[in-house]
Design a protein around this motif. Sequence first.
Motif, PDB file in Angstrom:
ATOM      1  N   LEU A 257      25.929  38.479  51.264  1.00  0.00           N
ATOM      2  CA  LEU A 257      25.219  39.219  52.319  1.00  0.00           C
ATOM      3  C   LEU A 257      26.213  40.162  53.000  1.00  0.00           C
ATOM      4  N   GLY A 258      25.725  41.352  53.341  1.00  0.00           N
ATOM      5  CA  GLY A 258      26.609  42.288  54.037  1.00  0.00           C
ATOM      6  C   GLY A 258      25.855  43.177  55.007  1.00  0.00           C
ATOM      7  N   VAL A 259      26.460  43.392  56.175  1.00  0.00           N
ATOM      8  CA  VAL A 259      25.933  44.356  57.153  1.00  0.00           C
ATOM      9  C   VAL A 259      27.101  45.223  57.608  1.00  0.00           C
ATOM     10  N   ILE A 260      26.921  46.529  57.527  1.00  0.00           N
ATOM     11  CA  ILE A 260      27.933  47.491  57.978  1.00  0.00           C
ATOM     12  C   ILE A 260      27.227  48.418  58.957  1.00  0.00           C
ATOM     13  N   TYR A 261      27.774  48.539  60.174  1.00  0.00           N
ATOM     14  CA  TYR A 261      27.106  49.375  61.177  1.00  0.00           C
ATOM     15  C   TYR A 261      28.102  50.352  61.790  1.00  0.00           C
ATOM     16  N   ASN A 262      27.791  51.642  61.658  1.00  0.00           N
ATOM     17  CA  ASN A 262      28.566  52.702  62.308  1.00  0.00           C
ATOM     18  C   ASN A 262      27.791  53.143  63.552  1.00  0.00           C
ATOM     19  N   PRO A 263      28.225  52.696  64.746  1.00  0.00           N
ATOM     20  CA  PRO A 263      27.440  52.990  65.951  1.00  0.00           C
ATOM     21  C   PRO A 263      27.551  54.454  66.367  1.00  0.00           C
ATOM     22  N   PHE A 264      28.587  55.168  65.902  1.00  0.00           N
ATOM     23  CA  PHE A 264      28.756  56.571  66.291  1.00  0.00           C
ATOM     24  C   PHE A 264      27.683  57.434  65.620  1.00  0.00           C
ATOM     25  N   LEU A 265      27.371  57.117  64.371  1.00  0.00           N
ATOM     26  CA  LEU A 265      26.367  57.893  63.627  1.00  0.00           C
ATOM     27  C   LEU A 265      25.045  57.146  63.529  1.00  0.00           C
ATOM     28  N   GLU A 266      24.982  55.969  64.141  1.00  0.00           N
ATOM     29  CA  GLU A 266      23.787  55.124  64.078  1.00  0.00           C
ATOM     30  C   GLU A 266      23.316  54.920  62.641  1.00  0.00           C
ATOM     31  N   GLN A 267      24.258  54.513  61.809  1.00  0.00           N
ATOM     32  CA  GLN A 267      23.907  54.215  60.416  1.00  0.00           C
ATOM     33  C   GLN A 267      24.188  52.735  60.155  1.00  0.00           C
ATOM     34  N   LEU A 268      23.165  52.026  59.724  1.00  0.00           N
ATOM     35  CA  LEU A 268      23.312  50.603  59.454  1.00  0.00           C
ATOM     36  C   LEU A 268      22.940  50.333  57.995  1.00  0.00           C
ATOM     37  N   TYR A 269      23.892  49.808  57.264  1.00  0.00           N
ATOM     38  CA  TYR A 269      23.679  49.448  55.858  1.00  0.00           C
ATOM     39  C   TYR A 269      23.579  47.936  55.785  1.00  0.00           C
ATOM     40  N   ARG A 270      22.646  47.425  54.983  1.00  0.00           N
ATOM     41  CA  ARG A 270      22.601  45.974  54.844  1.00  0.00           C
ATOM     42  C   ARG A 270      22.063  45.569  53.485  1.00  0.00           C
ATOM     43  N   GLY A 271      22.516  44.433  53.025  1.00  0.00           N
ATOM     44  CA  GLY A 271      22.075  43.966  51.717  1.00  0.00           C
ATOM     45  C   GLY A 271      22.218  42.467  51.588  1.00  0.00           C
ATOM     46  N   VAL A 272      21.362  41.909  50.737  1.00  0.00           N
ATOM     47  CA  VAL A 272      21.420  40.474  50.422  1.00  0.00           C
ATOM     48  C   VAL A 272      21.356  40.348  48.910  1.00  0.00           C
ATOM     49  N   ARG A 273      22.186  39.465  48.381  1.00  0.00           N
ATOM     50  CA  ARG A 273      22.223  39.273  46.938  1.00  0.00           C
ATOM     51  C   ARG A 273      20.828  38.955  46.403  1.00  0.00           C
ATOM     52  N   GLY A 274      20.382  39.736  45.460  1.00  0.00           N
ATOM     53  CA  GLY A 274      19.081  39.515  44.841  1.00  0.00           C
ATOM     54  C   GLY A 274      17.927  40.156  45.587  1.00  0.00           C
ATOM     55  N   ALA A 275      18.172  40.759  46.742  1.00  0.00           N
ATOM     56  CA  ALA A 275      17.057  41.309  47.538  1.00  0.00           C
ATOM     57  C   ALA A 275      17.245  42.786  47.883  1.00  0.00           C
ATOM     58  N   GLY A 276      18.205  43.449  47.257  1.00  0.00           N
ATOM     59  CA  GLY A 276      18.362  44.892  47.453  1.00  0.00           C
ATOM     60  C   GLY A 276      19.227  45.239  48.656  1.00  0.00           C
ATOM     61  N   SER A 277      19.543  46.534  48.754  1.00  0.00           N
ATOM     62  CA  SER A 277      20.299  46.990  49.925  1.00  0.00           C
ATOM     63  C   SER A 277      19.639  48.239  50.481  1.00  0.00           C
ATOM     64  N   PHE A 278      19.846  48.448  51.780  1.00  0.00           N
ATOM     65  CA  PHE A 278      19.077  49.464  52.510  1.00  0.00           C
ATOM     66  C   PHE A 278      19.956  50.152  53.541  1.00  0.00           C
ATOM     67  N   LEU A 279      19.585  51.410  53.860  1.00  0.00           N
ATOM     68  CA  LEU A 279      20.196  52.147  54.959  1.00  0.00           C
ATOM     69  C   LEU A 279      19.133  52.352  56.033  1.00  0.00           C
ATOM     70  N   HIS A 280      19.478  52.043  57.267  1.00  0.00           N
ATOM     71  CA  HIS A 280      18.609  52.344  58.413  1.00  0.00           C
ATOM     72  C   HIS A 280      19.348  53.360  59.262  1.00  0.00           C
ATOM     73  N   THR A 281      18.702  54.461  59.596  1.00  0.00           N
ATOM     74  CA  THR A 281      19.387  55.453  60.408  1.00  0.00           C
ATOM     75  C   THR A 281      18.396  56.340  61.147  1.00  0.00           C
ATOM     76  N   HIS A 282      18.872  56.885  62.256  1.00  0.00           N
ATOM     77  CA  HIS A 282      18.075  57.891  62.951  1.00  0.00           C
ATOM     78  C   HIS A 282      18.549  59.286  62.582  1.00  0.00           C
ATOM     79  N   THR A 283      19.635  59.333  61.775  1.00  0.00           N
ATOM     80  CA  THR A 283      20.187  60.631  61.380  1.00  0.00           C
ATOM     81  C   THR A 283      19.610  60.978  60.011  1.00  0.00           C
ATOM     82  N   PRO A 284      19.043  62.163  59.840  1.00  0.00           N
ATOM     83  CA  PRO A 284      18.531  62.473  58.511  1.00  0.00           C
ATOM     84  C   PRO A 284      19.671  62.636  57.522  1.00  0.00           C
ATOM     85  N   VAL A 285      19.707  61.821  56.471  1.00  0.00           N
ATOM     86  CA  VAL A 285      20.809  61.920  55.516  1.00  0.00           C
ATOM     87  C   VAL A 285      20.384  62.448  54.171  1.00  0.00           C
ATOM     88  N   LEU A 286      19.333  62.602  53.971  1.00  0.00           N
ATOM     89  CA  LEU A 286      18.782  63.393  52.904  1.00  0.00           C
ATOM     90  C   LEU A 286      17.755  63.017  51.914  1.00  0.00           C
TER      91      LEU A 286
END
Length: 330
Positions: free
Chosen positions: A130-159
């Motif tokens: 399991l992993g969570v990485i959060y950059n509070p300056f850019l409000e980008q939160l990455y998270r993932g769980v083994r076998g369940a995929g990984s995702f980016l949550h953000t309020h910044t349009p990244v493309l």
Amino acid sequence: MTSPLTPTELQEILGFTTDLARKAGALILEGSHAIQRASGPGSVGEKKNAVDLVTEYDVKVEELVRNDIARAYPRFHFVGEESYSSGTRPPLTDSPTFFVDPIDGTTNFVHGHPYACISIGLVDQRIPVLGVIYNPFLEQLYRGVRGAGSFLHTHTPVLVTGTDTELGAPQRLPLAPASARPLPSLAGTLIAVEWGSDRTQEAIRRKADSFSRLAAAPPNGVMAHSLRSVGSAALNIALVAQGALDMYWEIGCWPWDVCAGIVIAQEAGGFVTGSKDTPHDGVVTESILTGRRYLIIRGVAGISGESSLDAQRRIAREFYDTVEDIPLDE
Ligand code: LIP
């Protein structure tokens, strides 16, 4: 012997860890404002040398995270960058163990450069799960769980996918499908590297020679598109998972820098390996996790019948034929 965490338990821990990363992020922002307003070096200290920095906020954030984890999961083990540096060095066991870098990218944090994050990884049965990485300056939160995929949550349009995604809604990683993105060779790739904190002449010569071979035109080099140094191992890996970097290579960083990112990258179809001599089979063993040599390659489409894994192994071989190994400094 402890039994492995179940998928339901992992999802519950993911919710807890995400909230904790956001709470830590608020303290990181508070620390950044305080440090940028201070007139002198103030609370910035040095660890093994003048470029290996630590601030009072690295220590405060680690304390906050460690205490919250101890309350919620008293039987889990905890390895944090700052407590490890000051002497608490527990051996890895089969029990669930959090690996936490309270502020990854401390140099950026000190300089007010907005690529710094908290990185919280969880290892179970000696495997990153399991992993969570959060950059509070850019409000980008990455998270993932083994076998369940990984995702980016953000309020910044990244493309990038061409589909409409609601701002802040989870976007599955990689953002662009790997199936559309082959890597015929290292030529044309965007590669993350870091100068790290080992500044001995020999280490810097080997790194600089390696960077030069990655960038130079043939016959002296492979002419990658370019090299990037984000300044945070965790964010480098998150960007590989996202598909914004093709690969990331570093020698000398630690499991707390990479543990969360490994899960997020693997769940995005990424490939993780250790040194040149490691079997490049994509399995992250304890010796890769703790080996302090990391190469992470994004999800790649195979070429003419080649599997994705074979394409990643081909790129890993080409990469290791191009760069030099660097002895570890500790
Ligand atoms: C840093 C990394 C950076 C790496 C340094 C160091 P810190 O972590 O993420 O990418 O080059 O060696 O490990 O000290 O900012 O937590």
